[in-house]
Scaffold this active site. Structure first.
Site, PDB file in Angstrom:
ATOM      1  N   ASP A  67       2.398   4.491  -1.995  1.00  0.00           N
ATOM      2  CA  ASP A  67       0.997   4.267  -1.659  1.00  0.00           C
ATOM      3  C   ASP A  67       0.431   5.400  -0.820  1.00  0.00           C
ATOM      4  O   ASP A  67       1.176   6.254  -0.323  1.00  0.00           O
ATOM      5  CB  ASP A  67       0.822   2.910  -0.933  1.00  0.00           C
ATOM      6  CG  ASP A  67       1.919   2.627   0.084  1.00  0.00           C
ATOM      7  OD1 ASP A  67       2.579   3.581   0.521  1.00  0.00           O
ATOM      8  OD2 ASP A  67       2.120   1.455   0.423  1.00  0.00           O
ATOM      9  N   GLU A 138      -1.031  -6.764  -1.041  1.00  0.00           N
ATOM     10  CA  GLU A 138      -1.212  -7.776  -0.007  1.00  0.00           C
ATOM     11  C   GLU A 138      -1.097  -9.173  -0.627  1.00  0.00           C
ATOM     12  O   GLU A 138      -1.147  -9.321  -1.857  1.00  0.00           O
ATOM     13  CB  GLU A 138      -2.588  -7.591   0.635  1.00  0.00           C
ATOM     14  CG  GLU A 138      -2.810  -6.209   1.263  1.00  0.00           C
ATOM     15  CD  GLU A 138      -2.047  -6.000   2.584  1.00  0.00           C
ATOM     16  OE1 GLU A 138      -1.053  -6.706   2.843  1.00  0.00           O
ATOM     17  OE2 GLU A 138      -2.447  -5.099   3.338  1.00  0.00           O
TER      18      GLU A 138
HETATM   19  C1  F6R Z   1       4.634   1.970   3.119  1.00  0.00           C
HETATM   20  C2  F6R Z   1       4.487   0.650   2.520  1.00  0.00           C
HETATM   21  C3  F6R Z   1       4.450  -0.590   3.351  1.00  0.00           C
HETATM   22  C4  F6R Z   1       5.491  -0.622   4.475  1.00  0.00           C
HETATM   23  C5  F6R Z   1       5.374  -1.900   5.260  1.00  0.00           C
HETATM   24  C6  F6R Z   1       6.332  -1.950   6.443  1.00  0.00           C
HETATM   25  O1  F6R Z   1       4.653   2.961   2.115  1.00  0.00           O
HETATM   26  O2  F6R Z   1       4.384   0.577   1.347  1.00  0.00           O
HETATM   27  O3  F6R Z   1       4.649  -1.693   2.499  1.00  0.00           O
HETATM   28  O4  F6R Z   1       6.765  -0.504   3.914  1.00  0.00           O
HETATM   29  O5  F6R Z   1       4.063  -2.054   5.741  1.00  0.00           O
HETATM   30  O6  F6R Z   1       5.968  -0.967   7.368  1.00  0.00           O
HETATM   31  P1  F6R Z   1       6.884  -0.628   8.609  1.00  0.00           P
HETATM   32  O7  F6R Z   1       8.133  -0.041   8.077  1.00  0.00           O
HETATM   33  O8  F6R Z   1       6.075   0.386   9.410  1.00  0.00           O
HETATM   34  O9  F6R Z   1       7.105  -1.905   9.338  1.00  0.00           O
END
Ligand code: F6R
Length: 238
Positions: A67, A138
Site C-alpha cells: 500500500d 479496513e
Molecule cells: C502497512 C500495512 C498495514 C500495517 C498495519 C500494522 O503496509 O499494510 O496493514 O501492517 O497497520 O502496522 P504496525 O506494524 O505499524 O502496527
C-alpha cells in the site's frame, strides 16, 4: 495455517528473517510482497544483515508493496516508498526498476496487471492493524476486492498518528492491494506483536470469517504462517 508463538518481538523478527531468507534462496527471481509499519522494521534490519553477510541477494527479485498513502509526495518522510528505502531497499542490491508500489494514477488496476505479468506474488509479508485490517483493507472491505483507492478508518488514522507531527497530517486515503490480491499470493507470512494486536489476532485467526474482520480471510488460505509474540497471542484459545 501454521501459528508460531515466541516470547518477544526480537524472536518473532529472527524467525521471520529466517523464513524470508529461505524463500529468497529457494526462489531468487521471485515476486516478494512487502509491508510497512513498525512490525517488520526489525525483520528488514535482519534481512540487511543477512544480505551484507552474502547469504541472500535481492538482485533478481521483483518487489511489490502492499500500500501507499495518497496525498504525500513520494519523497515525504512518511511515504511508504521512503519507509522501504530507509529500512530495506536502500541497503540491499534490489534493482530500482524492480520495486513497485500501488498508485492511484493512472489507474490502480495497473498494479494488478503488473502482478499478473510477473507471474503472481510468491510470498506476501503482512502486518495486522489493531482493527484487523491487512494492507489498508479496513473492516467492511469485500473479500473479492482488488487494488483500489480506500479511505482509512478513524482507528487507523489514530494508530498511525504516532508517525506524524500531528493527527491532522495523517492522510485520509491510500491505495492498497485488495483482499483478493493478497489471497492470491502463494505464501503469506503474517506478523503481529504487542498487546494492542491481541484482540485482532484472536478475531482473525479464531473468529468467524467475516468482512468486518479483514484478516479473518486468511483462514481460507492454504499456506499462511503467523508469527506472534506472547502479548499478541494472549487472546487465542490455545
Ligand atoms: C502497512 C500495512 C498495514 C500495517 C498495519 C500494522 O503496509 O499494510 O496493514 O501492517 O497497520 O502496522 P504496525 O506494524 O505499524 O502496527
Amino acid at each position: 495455517m501454521v501459528i508460531e508463538c515466541f516470547q518477544d518481538y526480537e524472536s518473532v523478527s529472527s524467525r521471520a528473517a529466517e523464513l524470508v531468507c529461505e524463500a529468497i534462496s529457494e526462489n531468487p527471481g521471485g515476486v516478494f510482497g512487502f509491508a510497512t509499519g513498525s512490525t517488520p522494521e526489525r525483520l528488514y534490519e535482519l534481512l540487511v544483515t543477512h544480505y551484507q553477510r552474502g547469504e541472500i541477494s535481492f538482485d533478481r527479485l521483483t518487489t511489490v508493496n502492499l500500500d501507499e498513502y495518497i496525498g504525500l509526495a513520494i519523497n515525504h518522510e512518511q511515504s511508504y516508498a521512503t519507509f522501504m528505502q530507509h529500512h530495506l531497499f536502500g541497503h540491499v542490491n534490489v534493482q530500482p526498476d524492480s520495486i513497485h508500489f500501488p498508485a492511484a494514477v493512472p489507474d490502480p488496476s495497473v498494479f494488478e496487471q503488473l502482478i499478473q505479468n510477473k507471474g503472481g506474488i510468491d510470498l506476501q509479508i503482512l502486518g495486522l492493524g489493531s482493527n484487523g485490517h491487512i494492507g489498508f483493507n479496513e473492516p467492511g472491505s469485500p473479500f473479492d476486492s482488488r487494488t483500489r483507492v480506500v479511505s482509512l478508518a478513524p482507528s487507523t488514522i489514530q494508530d498511525n498518528a504516532r508517525f506524524f507531527d500531528s493527527i491532522e497530517d495523517v492522510p485520509h486515503q491510500a491505495v492498497t492491494m485488495g483482499i483478493q490480491t493478497i489471497m492470491e499470493a502463494r505464501k503469506i507470512l503474517l506478523l503481529a506483536c504487542g498487546p494492542a494486536k491481541a484482540d485482532a489476532v484472536a478475531r482473525c485467526l479464531q473468529g468467524p470469517q467475516t468482512e468486518d474482520v479483514p484478516g479473518s480471510c486468511l483462514q481460507a488460505h492454504s499456506d499462511v504462517t503467523v508469527l506472534l509474540d506472547e502479548a499478541a497471542s494472549s487472546g487465542l484459545n490455545k
